[in-house]
Design an enzyme around this catalytic site. Structure first.
Site, short mmCIF file in Angstrom:
data_model
loop_
_atom_site.label_atom_id
_atom_site.label_comp_id
_atom_site.label_asym_id
_atom_site.label_seq_id
_atom_site.Cartn_x
_atom_site.Cartn_y
_atom_site.Cartn_z
N VAL A 292 0.81 -1.23 0.00
CA VAL A 292 0.00 0.00 0.00
C VAL A 292 0.84 1.28 0.00
O VAL A 292 0.33 2.35 -0.30
CB VAL A 292 -1.01 0.05 1.19
CG1 VAL A 292 -2.05 -1.03 1.07
CG2 VAL A 292 -0.30 0.03 2.54
N TYR B 53 1.55 5.25 16.36
CA TYR B 53 0.37 4.52 15.84
C TYR B 53 -0.87 5.40 15.94
O TYR B 53 -1.64 5.52 14.98
CB TYR B 53 0.19 3.22 16.64
CG TYR B 53 -0.96 2.36 16.16
CD1 TYR B 53 -0.82 1.50 15.08
CD2 TYR B 53 -2.19 2.39 16.81
CE1 TYR B 53 -1.87 0.69 14.65
CE2 TYR B 53 -3.25 1.59 16.39
CZ TYR B 53 -3.09 0.75 15.31
OH TYR B 53 -4.15 -0.05 14.89
N LYS C 256 -3.37 6.87 12.97
CA LYS C 256 -4.79 6.53 12.92
C LYS C 256 -5.68 7.78 13.08
O LYS C 256 -6.77 7.83 12.50
CB LYS C 256 -5.12 5.48 13.98
CG LYS C 256 -4.46 4.13 13.71
CD LYS C 256 -4.95 3.51 12.38
CE LYS C 256 -4.50 2.08 12.20
NZ LYS C 256 -5.03 1.47 10.96
N1 LIG Z 1 -6.58 -6.24 15.75
C1 LIG Z 1 -6.83 -5.19 16.49
O1 LIG Z 1 -7.02 -5.31 17.71
C2 LIG Z 1 -6.92 -3.83 15.85
C3 LIG Z 1 -7.42 -2.77 16.61
C4 LIG Z 1 -7.54 -1.51 16.03
C5 LIG Z 1 -7.19 -1.32 14.71
N2 LIG Z 1 -6.69 -2.36 13.98
C6 LIG Z 1 -6.34 -2.10 12.58
O2 LIG Z 1 -6.99 -3.08 11.76
C7 LIG Z 1 -6.28 -3.23 10.54
C8 LIG Z 1 -6.09 -4.69 10.25
O3 LIG Z 1 -5.18 -5.24 11.18
P1 LIG Z 1 -5.34 -6.69 11.82
O4 LIG Z 1 -5.58 -6.50 13.25
O5 LIG Z 1 -6.24 -7.51 11.00
O6 LIG Z 1 -3.83 -7.20 11.73
P2 LIG Z 1 -3.13 -8.26 10.75
O7 LIG Z 1 -1.68 -8.13 11.04
O8 LIG Z 1 -3.79 -9.58 10.86
O9 LIG Z 1 -3.49 -7.67 9.32
C9 LIG Z 1 -2.83 -6.58 8.73
C10 LIG Z 1 -2.48 -6.98 7.33
O10 LIG Z 1 -1.88 -5.85 6.68
C11 LIG Z 1 -0.86 -6.37 5.85
N3 LIG Z 1 0.12 -5.32 5.52
C12 LIG Z 1 1.08 -4.79 6.31
N4 LIG Z 1 1.80 -3.89 5.63
C13 LIG Z 1 1.26 -3.85 4.38
C14 LIG Z 1 1.57 -3.11 3.21
N5 LIG Z 1 2.60 -2.25 3.17
N6 LIG Z 1 0.80 -3.30 2.12
C15 LIG Z 1 -0.23 -4.19 2.12
N7 LIG Z 1 -0.54 -4.93 3.19
C16 LIG Z 1 0.18 -4.75 4.31
C17 LIG Z 1 -0.23 -7.50 6.64
O11 LIG Z 1 0.51 -8.41 5.82
C18 LIG Z 1 -1.46 -8.13 7.29
O12 LIG Z 1 -1.96 -9.22 6.54
C19 LIG Z 1 -4.98 -2.44 10.71
O13 LIG Z 1 -5.12 -1.18 10.07
C20 LIG Z 1 -4.88 -2.24 12.22
O14 LIG Z 1 -4.14 -1.10 12.54
C21 LIG Z 1 -6.55 -3.61 14.53
#
Ligand SMILES: NC(=O)c1ccc[n+]([C@@H]2O[C@H](COP(=O)([O-])OP(=O)(O)OC[C@H]3O[C@@H](n4cnc5c(N)ncnc54)[C@H](O)[C@@H]3O)[C@@H](O)[C@H]2O)c1
Length: 264
Positions: A61, A153, A157
């Site tokens: 991305v 972070y 966000k």
């Molecule tokens: N899991 C939580 O508790 C939580 C809470 C708040 C926000 N989020 C947000 O949710 C979103 C999804 O995260 P998740 O929790 O599913 O984690 P995750 O690590 O399972 O998924 C994130 C995905 O993003 C991919 N990624 C990382 N860098 C990338 C890049 N440069 N280009 C394309 N893909 C890339 C990773 O390979 C991974 O598959 C993120 O934006 C995270 O910040 C997660």
């Protein structure tokens, strides 16, 4: 209400927990999905689980060239992209802001913030021209509430929240909707690894992890009803209320008296 059946979505971070949950919920609605991830292997794994309605593409991305290629693959497979979910993200080690290395700070901003901007640059024009579509950006509860040792972070966000609100205004006249997902703790590789490293404190982890499919269903519902805010974890409401009331309480006399204000 927008009918999602047969619509096409591209989901970044589609190989991950929340991206996978969104994809699963979209498949329940009869949508076709492009799972885009920097890890092609993880995206393929999720796509296989969904069957014929899903394909996997590699996407970084942070690179506009990579976005151009992913767009071309999606167009070739499904003709157009109706829904863009800018969901890819990375976390940071829990450290005071001045101790975060410039490399980690830059990476968090590049993936979480510029990654969303790049997605918008790649797809908003198509949607505006077609006068239809929806963009969902994954922020975080940390995109509404900042606390010590998670500053980079949170900054990345908060920026997603701000871009999404601006974009909502910009695209509404073209019948294109924008929603923001604000997850709390949800099961994923990121959250499980943050718990294991101690970057998520045990008392927070003890509250339990929401399953990503439920967030996915909330996202589908928000698109159907064109809702801006998707709050999956309402337990943070009192902290948010305190933040907003502190900001409102700071509204007293204007710094320069003739410029109005409450008592002005
Ligand atoms: N899991 C939580 O508790 C939580 C809470 C708040 C926000 N989020 C947000 O949710 C979103 C999804 O995260 P998740 O929790 O599913 O984690 P995750 O690590 O399972 O998924 C994130 C995905 O993003 C991919 N990624 C990382 N860098 C990338 C890049 N440069 N280009 C394309 N893909 C890339 C990773 O390979 C991974 O598959 C993120 O934006 C995270 O910040 C997660």
């Amino acid at each position: 209400m927008q009918n999602l059946n047969k619509k096409v979505a591209l989901i970044t971070g589609g190989g991950g927990g929340i991206g996978g949950g969104i994809a699963q919920a979209f498949a329940e609605k009869g949508m076709q999905v492009v799972l885009a991830d920097i890890s092609l292997e993880h995206a393929q794994e999720q796509a296989r689980a969904l069957g014929d309605c899903a394909i996997a593409v590699q996407l970084d991305v942070t690179s506009l060239d990579s976005w151009t290629q992913a767009r071309a693959t999606a167009m070739e497979a499904f003709g157009q992209v109706d829904v863009l979910c800018n969901n890819a993200g990375v976390s940071q080690p829990r450290q005071p802001l001045d101790q975060i290395t410039p490399e980690i700070f830059a990476r968090v901003m590049a993936v979480n913030t510029a990654g969303v901007y790049n997605g918008v640059v790649t797809f908003a024009g198509d949607m505006r021209q077609r006068r239809s579509g929806h963009i969902v950006n994954t922020s975080s509860m940390n995109g509404l509430l900042a606390f010590g040792t998670f500053g980079a972070y949170s900054a990345s966000k908060f920026a997603v929240t701000a871009m999404s609100e601006a974009l909502r205004d910009e695209l509404a006249p073209f019948n294109v909707g924008v929603s923001i997902l604000f997850p709390g703790l949800t099961r994923s590789r990121m959250s499980l690894s943050d718990i294991e490293s101690g970057d998520i404190p045990p008392e927070v982890a003890a509250q339990g992890l929401t399953e990503p499919l439920y967030l996915g269903r909330a996202v589908a519902n928000a698109i159907e009803h064109n809702k801006l805010y998707i709050i999956s974890h309402p337990a943070y409401k009192p902290i948010l209320e305190k933040r907003f009331s502190d900001i409102l309480a700071a509204h007293g006399k204007p710094a320069q008296v003739e410029f109005g204000g409450e008592d002005g």
